[in-house]
Design a protein around this motif. Structure first.
Motif, PDB file in Angstrom:
ATOM      1  N   UNK A  25       0.821  -1.212   0.000  1.00  0.00           N
ATOM      2  CA  UNK A  25       0.000   0.000   0.000  1.00  0.00           C
ATOM      3  C   UNK A  25       0.854   1.260   0.000  1.00  0.00           C
ATOM      4  N   UNK A  26       1.914   1.275   0.806  1.00  0.00           N
ATOM      5  CA  UNK A  26       2.806   2.444   0.825  1.00  0.00           C
ATOM      6  C   UNK A  26       3.475   2.631  -0.528  1.00  0.00           C
ATOM      7  N   UNK A  27       3.900   1.526  -1.143  1.00  0.00           N
ATOM      8  CA  UNK A  27       4.566   1.612  -2.445  1.00  0.00           C
ATOM      9  C   UNK A  27       3.602   2.127  -3.517  1.00  0.00           C
ATOM     10  N   UNK A  28       2.390   1.593  -3.544  1.00  0.00           N
ATOM     11  CA  UNK A  28       1.416   2.024  -4.541  1.00  0.00           C
ATOM     12  C   UNK A  28       0.966   3.466  -4.317  1.00  0.00           C
ATOM     13  N   UNK A  29       0.915   3.872  -3.067  1.00  0.00           N
ATOM     14  CA  UNK A  29       0.461   5.220  -2.734  1.00  0.00           C
ATOM     15  C   UNK A  29       1.576   6.248  -2.733  1.00  0.00           C
ATOM     16  N   UNK A  30       2.809   5.832  -3.029  1.00  0.00           N
ATOM     17  CA  UNK A  30       3.926   6.769  -3.059  1.00  0.00           C
ATOM     18  C   UNK A  30       4.321   7.247  -1.669  1.00  0.00           C
ATOM     19  N   UNK A  31       4.083   6.440  -0.660  1.00  0.00           N
ATOM     20  CA  UNK A  31       4.420   6.793   0.719  1.00  0.00           C
ATOM     21  C   UNK A  31       5.694   6.071   1.113  1.00  0.00           C
ATOM     22  N   UNK A  32       6.621   6.802   1.720  1.00  0.00           N
ATOM     23  CA  UNK A  32       7.868   6.207   2.194  1.00  0.00           C
ATOM     24  C   UNK A  32       8.025   6.517   3.665  1.00  0.00           C
ATOM     25  N   UNK A  33       8.484   5.525   4.434  1.00  0.00           N
ATOM     26  CA  UNK A  33       8.815   5.718   5.836  1.00  0.00           C
ATOM     27  C   UNK A  33      10.331   5.815   5.901  1.00  0.00           C
ATOM     28  N   UNK A  34      10.824   6.981   6.322  1.00  0.00           N
ATOM     29  CA  UNK A  34      12.264   7.211   6.431  1.00  0.00           C
ATOM     30  C   UNK A  34      12.545   7.593   7.880  1.00  0.00           C
ATOM     31  N   UNK A  35      13.199   6.655   8.587  1.00  0.00           N
ATOM     32  CA  UNK A  35      13.447   6.877  10.007  1.00  0.00           C
ATOM     33  C   UNK A  35      12.134   6.988  10.753  1.00  0.00           C
ATOM     34  N   UNK A  37       9.878   9.420  10.079  1.00  0.00           N
ATOM     35  CA  UNK A  37       9.070  10.354   9.286  1.00  0.00           C
ATOM     36  C   UNK A  37       8.334   9.633   8.158  1.00  0.00           C
ATOM     37  N   UNK A  38       7.161  10.144   7.827  1.00  0.00           N
ATOM     38  CA  UNK A  38       6.378   9.684   6.679  1.00  0.00           C
ATOM     39  C   UNK A  38       6.570  10.712   5.572  1.00  0.00           C
ATOM     40  N   UNK A  39       6.933  10.272   4.362  1.00  0.00           N
ATOM     41  CA  UNK A  39       7.143  11.168   3.223  1.00  0.00           C
ATOM     42  C   UNK A  39       6.174  10.794   2.109  1.00  0.00           C
ATOM     43  N   UNK A  40       5.438  11.780   1.589  1.00  0.00           N
ATOM     44  CA  UNK A  40       4.541  11.551   0.454  1.00  0.00           C
ATOM     45  C   UNK A  40       4.203  12.878  -0.212  1.00  0.00           C
ATOM     46  N   UNK A  41       4.104  12.873  -1.513  1.00  0.00           N
ATOM     47  CA  UNK A  41       3.674  14.027  -2.304  1.00  0.00           C
ATOM     48  C   UNK A  41       4.416  15.317  -1.923  1.00  0.00           C
ATOM     49  N   UNK A  42       5.720  15.201  -1.684  1.00  0.00           N
ATOM     50  CA  UNK A  42       6.511  16.391  -1.367  1.00  0.00           C
ATOM     51  C   UNK A  42       6.329  16.903   0.055  1.00  0.00           C
ATOM     52  N   UNK A  43       5.577  16.187   0.869  1.00  0.00           N
ATOM     53  CA  UNK A  43       5.352  16.585   2.263  1.00  0.00           C
ATOM     54  C   UNK A  43       5.902  15.502   3.176  1.00  0.00           C
ATOM     55  N   UNK A  44       6.149  15.855   4.427  1.00  0.00           N
ATOM     56  CA  UNK A  44       6.569  14.853   5.396  1.00  0.00           C
ATOM     57  C   UNK A  44       6.161  15.285   6.798  1.00  0.00           C
ATOM     58  N   UNK A  45       6.048  14.313   7.681  1.00  0.00           N
ATOM     59  CA  UNK A  45       5.729  14.587   9.073  1.00  0.00           C
ATOM     60  C   UNK A  45       6.276  13.460   9.936  1.00  0.00           C
ATOM     61  N   UNK A  46       6.468  13.766  11.204  1.00  0.00           N
ATOM     62  CA  UNK A  46       6.992  12.785  12.165  1.00  0.00           C
ATOM     63  C   UNK A  46       5.900  11.793  12.542  1.00  0.00           C
TER      64      UNK A  46
END
Length: 54
Positions: A25-35, A37-46
């Protein structure tokens, strides 16, 4: 007849299958978990940390 909610403990997925489903789901939705933080669509949050006291 009541349908399962899909929440953990009320579905038919193993923990491994559930983690794989979330990863797909994260891969299809373009969501990445880095450390932490959640990164998607040029935005990120803790990712909020759950307190053991709650």
């Amino acid at each position: 007849m009541v349908s399962p909610s899909g929440r953990k403990g009320d579905d038919y997925l193993t923990d491994e299958e559930r983690e794989e489903l979330f990863a797909i789901g994260r891969e299809l939705g373009g969501v990445k978990i880095i450390g932490d933080e959640v990164h998607t669509a040029g935005r990120y949050w803790k990712i909020p940390v759950k307190s053991a006291n709650k």
